[in-house]
Design a protein around this motif. Structure first.
Motif, PDB file in Angstrom:
ATOM      1  N   SER A 201      -7.069   6.470  -3.817  1.00 55.84           N
ATOM      2  CA  SER A 201      -6.472   5.973  -2.588  1.00 55.84           C
ATOM      3  C   SER A 201      -6.661   4.465  -2.567  1.00 55.84           C
ATOM      4  O   SER A 201      -7.736   3.954  -2.907  1.00 55.84           O
ATOM      5  CB  SER A 201      -7.146   6.601  -1.364  1.00 55.84           C
ATOM      6  N   PHE A 202      -5.619   3.751  -2.207  1.00 52.20           N
ATOM      7  CA  PHE A 202      -5.658   2.288  -2.223  1.00 52.20           C
ATOM      8  C   PHE A 202      -5.883   1.734  -0.822  1.00 52.20           C
ATOM      9  O   PHE A 202      -5.368   2.255   0.162  1.00 52.20           O
ATOM     10  CB  PHE A 202      -4.343   1.717  -2.771  1.00 52.20           C
ATOM     11  N   GLN A 203      -6.636   0.657  -0.778  1.00 52.84           N
ATOM     12  CA  GLN A 203      -6.783  -0.081   0.463  1.00 52.84           C
ATOM     13  C   GLN A 203      -7.014  -1.543   0.117  1.00 52.84           C
ATOM     14  O   GLN A 203      -7.452  -1.874  -0.982  1.00 52.84           O
ATOM     15  CB  GLN A 203      -7.956   0.442   1.289  1.00 52.84           C
TER      16      GLN A 203
ATOM     17  N   ARG B 264      -8.258  12.286  -6.446  1.00 51.01           N
ATOM     18  CA  ARG B 264      -7.061  11.467  -6.284  1.00 51.01           C
ATOM     19  C   ARG B 264      -7.462  10.089  -5.764  1.00 51.01           C
ATOM     20  O   ARG B 264      -8.309   9.962  -4.871  1.00 51.01           O
ATOM     21  CB  ARG B 264      -6.121  12.153  -5.295  1.00 51.01           C
TER      22      ARG B 264
ATOM     23  N   LEU C  93       0.820  -1.201   0.000  1.00 53.97           N
ATOM     24  CA  LEU C  93       0.000   0.000   0.000  1.00 53.97           C
ATOM     25  C   LEU C  93       0.861   1.260   0.000  1.00 53.97           C
ATOM     26  O   LEU C  93       0.560   2.233  -0.696  1.00 53.97           O
ATOM     27  CB  LEU C  93      -0.939   0.008   1.211  1.00 53.97           C
ATOM     28  N   ASP C  94       1.933   1.253   0.779  1.00 54.44           N
ATOM     29  CA  ASP C  94       2.824   2.409   0.819  1.00 54.44           C
ATOM     30  C   ASP C  94       3.435   2.668  -0.562  1.00 54.44           C
ATOM     31  O   ASP C  94       3.622   3.828  -0.962  1.00 54.44           O
ATOM     32  CB  ASP C  94       3.942   2.185   1.844  1.00 54.44           C
TER      33      ASP C  94
ATOM     34  N   HIS D 269       0.781   4.349  -2.775  1.00 53.37           N
ATOM     35  CA  HIS D 269       0.531   5.723  -2.362  1.00 53.37           C
ATOM     36  C   HIS D 269       1.719   6.627  -2.707  1.00 53.37           C
ATOM     37  O   HIS D 269       1.532   7.809  -3.034  1.00 53.37           O
ATOM     38  CB  HIS D 269       0.221   5.771  -0.870  1.00 53.37           C
TER      39      HIS D 269
ATOM     40  N   VAL E 102       1.260   7.505  -6.321  1.00 50.68           N
ATOM     41  CA  VAL E 102       0.208   8.513  -6.485  1.00 50.68           C
ATOM     42  C   VAL E 102       0.709   9.884  -6.035  1.00 50.68           C
ATOM     43  O   VAL E 102       0.406  10.911  -6.657  1.00 50.68           O
ATOM     44  CB  VAL E 102      -1.056   8.110  -5.706  1.00 50.68           C
ATOM     45  N   ASP E 103       1.499   9.917  -4.963  1.00 46.72           N
ATOM     46  CA  ASP E 103       2.103  11.184  -4.514  1.00 46.72           C
ATOM     47  C   ASP E 103       2.944  11.782  -5.633  1.00 46.72           C
ATOM     48  O   ASP E 103       2.895  12.999  -5.877  1.00 46.72           O
ATOM     49  CB  ASP E 103       2.982  10.953  -3.277  1.00 46.72           C
TER      50      ASP E 103
END
Length: 281
Positions: free
Chosen positions: A117-119, A115, A4-5, A8, A11-12
């Motif tokens: 966001s993943f989970q 934007r 996940l990090d 993200h 995406v950042d």
């Protein structure tokens, strides 16, 4: 950095460069992943391509800029990567159904793509078949390699197999398979690059079979060191479920060995498999 990090972080990177040139290789690097695999992960999980997501985010930001500033439309177009106001207007209208100039009118309805966001979503309704295969000895494959553009791999690889069927190369490989079977990789294979982390714009896609004898004069050989693979049925579907369901919670990560697309012969219940090199975290 966990799964996940990594996403993200990618995406950042995208969000911080929406008004700048975005290199897909840099996006993948932010995710500690190869461009080849990241593009597969992204499109499989989201259902849209990376380029389409970036386009939507840029046009969303452009609409906000038009609404909240007095900047010229052409300046905003250039800011988000469009070379002309006409190209920008066409793309803008395709997404928002209105022209950029009309945005400054009152009551204009726009579309905003936020934007992502993943989970991790735990699913238990559909089982995910896989098996772990440990290849204890070096494997030798014989065939031919072709250069493939990383960004067009999804289209170019199927085209290579179609061409091989037309020119007889595929049948030649079939005739060579099962000459001396000693493992479960005995049918046609497509070997992607030299390792799982494909970071170059172009990589070699090797079409061949496992073969221990001297290769024909028009073919070459490659060898793969002893490795551990996670094997999934059905290549097309395997990529999506690999990254969204299996890899995040498996305790494994990709190893620096090639991924292998394994195409089984007639009579098999499963037509093809995806062999993914893995190591324990």
């Amino acid at each position: 950095m966990d799964w996940l990090d990594r996403f993200h972080a990618a995406v950042d990177y995208i969000e911080n460069h929406l008004d700048d040139k975005i290199e897909y290789s840099s996006v993948a690097q932010a995710a500690c992943c190869s461009e080849f695999h990241f593009s597969r992960m992204f499109s499989s999980i989201l259902g849209i391509s990376l380029s389409e997501y970036i386009r939507r985010r840029r046009l969303t930001k452009a609409a906000f800029d038009i609404q909240t500033s007095d900047a010229k439309i052409i300046d905003i177009a250039l800011k988000y990567g469009y070379d002309s106001s006409d190209a920008f207007s066409r793309a803008f209208k395709k997404l928002h159904s209105v022209t950029p100039h009309s945005v400054r009118e009152k009551g204009v309805q726009l579309k905003a793509y936020p934007r992502i966001s993943f989970q991790i979503t735990i699913k238990g309704d559909v089982e995910l078949d896989y098996q772990i295969e440990r290849m204890e000895t070096e494997l030798r494959f014989v065939g031919k390699r072709q250069s493939v553009k990383t960004s067009r791999a999804f289209k170019e690889i199927p085209a290579l197999w179609r061409k091989s069927n037309e020119d007889g190369f595929k049948q030649a490989l079939i005739d060579m398979s099962w000459v001396s079977p000693k493992c479960k990789l005995e049918s046609l294979v497509g070997i992607c690059g030299k390792e799982a982390a494909i970071t170059d714009e172009v990589f070699d896609y090797f079409m061949g079979v496992r073969y221990d004898s001297k290769p024909p004069s028009d073919m070459e050989e490659i060898r793969i060191a002893p490795s551990t693979y996670a094997v999934f049925p059905n290549v097309v579907d395997a990529w999506k479920r690999l990254y969204s369901e299996w890899l995040p919670t498996s305790g494994y990560e990709l190893a620096n060995q090639p991924c292998i697309e394994h195409f089984l012969g007639p009579g098999h219940k499963i037509k093809h498999e995806l062999w993914v090199p893995i190591i324990e975290k």
